[in-house]
Design a protein around this motif. Structure first.
Motif, PDB file in Angstrom:
ATOM      1  N   THR A  14      -3.686  32.533 -37.552  1.00 44.49           N
ATOM      2  CA  THR A  14      -4.669  31.733 -38.285  1.00 44.49           C
ATOM      3  C   THR A  14      -4.723  30.325 -37.715  1.00 44.49           C
ATOM      4  O   THR A  14      -3.685  29.680 -37.528  1.00 44.49           O
ATOM      5  N   ALA A  15      -5.945  29.888 -37.428  1.00 46.07           N
ATOM      6  CA  ALA A  15      -6.164  28.500 -37.004  1.00 46.07           C
ATOM      7  C   ALA A  15      -6.933  27.799 -38.108  1.00 46.07           C
ATOM      8  O   ALA A  15      -7.838  28.391 -38.707  1.00 46.07           O
ATOM      9  N   ARG A  16      -6.535  26.574 -38.402  1.00 39.69           N
ATOM     10  CA  ARG A  16      -7.279  25.787 -39.396  1.00 39.69           C
ATOM     11  C   ARG A  16      -7.826  24.534 -38.733  1.00 39.69           C
ATOM     12  O   ARG A  16      -7.220  23.989 -37.815  1.00 39.69           O
ATOM     13  N   GLY A  17      -8.981  24.100 -39.217  1.00 39.73           N
ATOM     14  CA  GLY A  17      -9.590  22.886 -38.678  1.00 39.73           C
ATOM     15  C   GLY A  17     -10.496  22.285 -39.731  1.00 39.73           C
ATOM     16  O   GLY A  17     -10.600  22.807 -40.850  1.00 39.73           O
ATOM     17  N   GLN A  18     -11.141  21.188 -39.328  1.00 44.29           N
ATOM     18  CA  GLN A  18     -12.016  20.508 -40.273  1.00 44.29           C
ATOM     19  C   GLN A  18     -13.298  21.313 -40.462  1.00 44.29           C
ATOM     20  O   GLN A  18     -13.993  21.593 -39.475  1.00 44.29           O
ATOM     21  N   PRO A  54     -12.039  22.159 -34.173  1.00 49.90           N
ATOM     22  CA  PRO A  54     -12.659  23.356 -34.759  1.00 49.90           C
ATOM     23  C   PRO A  54     -11.683  24.539 -34.786  1.00 49.90           C
ATOM     24  O   PRO A  54     -11.006  24.816 -33.791  1.00 49.90           O
ATOM     25  N   ALA A  55     -11.610  25.205 -35.944  1.00 54.49           N
ATOM     26  CA  ALA A  55     -10.681  26.330 -36.108  1.00 54.49           C
ATOM     27  C   ALA A  55     -10.966  27.423 -35.078  1.00 54.49           C
ATOM     28  O   ALA A  55     -10.047  27.967 -34.452  1.00 54.49           O
ATOM     29  N   ILE A  56     -12.252  27.749 -34.901  1.00 60.94           N
ATOM     30  CA  ILE A  56     -12.594  28.832 -33.962  1.00 60.94           C
ATOM     31  C   ILE A  56     -12.173  28.462 -32.543  1.00 60.94           C
ATOM     32  O   ILE A  56     -11.625  29.285 -31.809  1.00 60.94           O
ATOM     33  N   GLY A  57     -12.389  27.212 -32.155  1.00 62.10           N
ATOM     34  CA  GLY A  57     -12.014  26.766 -30.809  1.00 62.10           C
ATOM     35  C   GLY A  57     -10.520  26.916 -30.566  1.00 62.10           C
ATOM     36  O   GLY A  57     -10.084  27.390 -29.502  1.00 62.10           O
ATOM     37  N   LYS A  58      -9.717  26.528 -31.556  1.00 63.72           N
ATOM     38  CA  LYS A  58      -8.261  26.633 -31.404  1.00 63.72           C
ATOM     39  C   LYS A  58      -7.828  28.085 -31.259  1.00 63.72           C
ATOM     40  O   LYS A  58      -7.006  28.436 -30.411  1.00 63.72           O
ATOM     41  N   VAL A 108     -19.524  24.948 -40.065  1.00 67.86           N
ATOM     42  CA  VAL A 108     -18.307  25.092 -39.260  1.00 67.86           C
ATOM     43  C   VAL A 108     -17.202  25.551 -40.197  1.00 67.86           C
ATOM     44  O   VAL A 108     -16.905  24.856 -41.179  1.00 67.86           O
ATOM     45  N   PRO A 109     -16.605  26.733 -39.958  1.00 70.75           N
ATOM     46  CA  PRO A 109     -15.595  27.216 -40.898  1.00 70.75           C
ATOM     47  C   PRO A 109     -14.289  26.444 -40.768  1.00 70.75           C
ATOM     48  O   PRO A 109     -13.962  25.943 -39.692  1.00 70.75           O
TER      49      PRO A 109
END
Ligand SMILES: [Zn+2]
Length: 442
Positions: A204-208, A219-223, A308-309
């Protein structure tokens, strides 16, 4: 000892029982194995055996029948294990009705013909012969037919060994996991002594989160993509684990001279660097045995085009060789993913199951070498899950050995289309299982 069995008659009976068994649809999900358990139980009771059917949930039947031995030692039993359920079959893809149990071209066709109702019938025939002759062997023989193997055995072997261990107590188990293969060079009778451990990991990646018009710095998806890209670019190193090395050595011992030289060359330590090049030439099945493997199986993120999720996740299906400690593997993976600010959690881990290598193994080799002189008897690592794991974890030795020789095309039909077993293979398998059981238990 019982009188020599009439194999012509018994073979006819085995084929007929298998046909009726294949017609009972035990597709998992949902399984609905109880009618199949009842079908086998009725045959066993007619031969004078007591049977026990236990449902782990409504419709999820598990069948046990024990033939007591003279030694009166349930813990020393030989367990004949198979699963009642089958994987789904889409009739539109098949050239026959998957549950019609048709016979033509020398085959019996149907879902479960190889995996693994016919093996269940081979085992059943041995128990029937012994029960009808009313001759007790030295050791107990316990016939166990379980639900739910195709979904991980939670409602079957796992449930049975946890909640009713006294009913299935045994020293050795014969189950699926290895088959005879006619097209390896030389042909081989594979006997699985262990299998890869299963480890499912969620990343799981979390971001703003926020508006799509204003991309965030993290960005979570980018990470998550960066982490997955790293995994794809640098998969676990290929290796030859000790059990796989034994498979190669067993084949080399029986191979032609040039082939033997080629196999031995692969096993030399200095050849390890050439493994990636070699692996590219191997079929997917064999390549999967060269060390730990990771498959990316799920990806989830986002719910709207312009949002942006705040989170993105992926699932990894990791399969580990017996020498790898799942906890250590997970620790290394977590540290690696942390560099991308991605967190790991274990969804499921079945732990290591060890390598079975008891006194039954030389007997299996002797019987198979007599029955299949054209094939090299080879201990193997099974790349996929089987119910043997639960029995090994209880302390039993479990061997994956279905004594039938199959071509690559025939092997491809299980979990595939037009599953079928050669009729002569089914008949001969009955004899081989009987030979194993009577020699192992006398
Ligand atoms: Zn199976």
């Amino acid at each position: 000892m019982p009188a020599p069995p009439d194999w012509k008659k018994l073979g006819d009976e085995a084929v007929e029982i298998t046909r009726q068994y294949l017609r009972i649809d035990t597709t998992n999900p949902p399984g609905n194995e109880t009618p199949a358990a009842d079908f086998l139980a009725a045959i066993l009771r007619e031969a004078g055996l007591e049977t026990t059917t236990l449902e782990s949930a409504p419709g999820r039947g598990n069948l046990i029948a024990r033939l007591p031995g003279r030694a009166r030692d349930p813990g020393g039993a030989l367990c004949l294990l198979h699963h009642l359920d089958v994987v789904p079959a889409d009739p539109s893809e098949w050239s026959v009705d998957p549950f019609g149990a048709e016979i033509h071209d020398g085959y019996l066709w149907g879902r479960g013909a190889i995996d693994m109702k016919s093996m269940g019938v081979m085992q059943l025939m041995t128990v029937l012969i012994l029960a009808r002759e009313q001759v007790a062997l030295e050791r107990d023989v316990v016939f166990v037919a379980v639900a739910d193997e195709e979904a991980g055995g939670v409602m079957g072997a796992a449930w049975l060994t946890k909640h009713h261990p006294e009913l299935v107590t045994c020293r050795d188990v014969i189950n699926e996991g290895g088959y005879g293969l006619t097209e390896t060079k030389p042909p081989m009778m594979a006997c699985a002594l262990s299998e890869k451990a299963l480890l499912w990991v969620k990343l799981t990646a979390r971001g703003q989160p926020g508006h799509g018009s204003m991309p965030p710095d993290d960005p979570a998806i980018g990470k998550l993509l960066a982490a997955l890209g790293d995994l794809a670019a640098h998969p676990p190193a290929l290796s030859i684990s000790p059990l796989v090395e034994r498979t190669f050595r067993a084949l080399a011992a029986r191979a032609s001279a040039p082939r033997r030289t080629a196999i031995e060359a692969i096993l030399r330590p200095e050849a390890r660097r050439a493994l990636p090049a070699l692996a590219r030439r191997l079929p997917r099945y064999q390549r999967s045995l060269l060390g730990d493997v990771i498959s990316m199986t799920k990806l989830e993120a986002g719910y709207k085009e312009n949002v942006v999720p705040g989170a993105a996740s992926a699932t990894l299906d990791c399969r580990l060789v017996p020498e790898t400690d799942p906890e250590e593997f997970f620790g290394r993976l977590s540290a690696r993913m942390a560099r991308f600010d991605v967190r790991c959690e274990i969804l499921f881990s079945d732990g290591p199951c060890g390598v079975s290598e008891g006194p039954l193994l030389p007997l299996l080799e002797a019987v198979c070498t007599e029955a299949f002189p054209e094939a090299a008897f080879a201990p193997v690592l099974c790349p996929a899950f089987t119910d043997s794991r639960y029995f090994r974890q209880q302390g039993a030795d479990a061997y994956g050995l279905v004594p039938v020789m199959l071509s690559n095309a025939e092997v491809a039909t299980f979990h595939g289309i037009d599953e079928r077993i050669p009729l002569d293979g089914l008949r001969k398998g009955c004899e081989v299982v009987y030979e194993i059981v009577t020699r192992a238990c006398r």
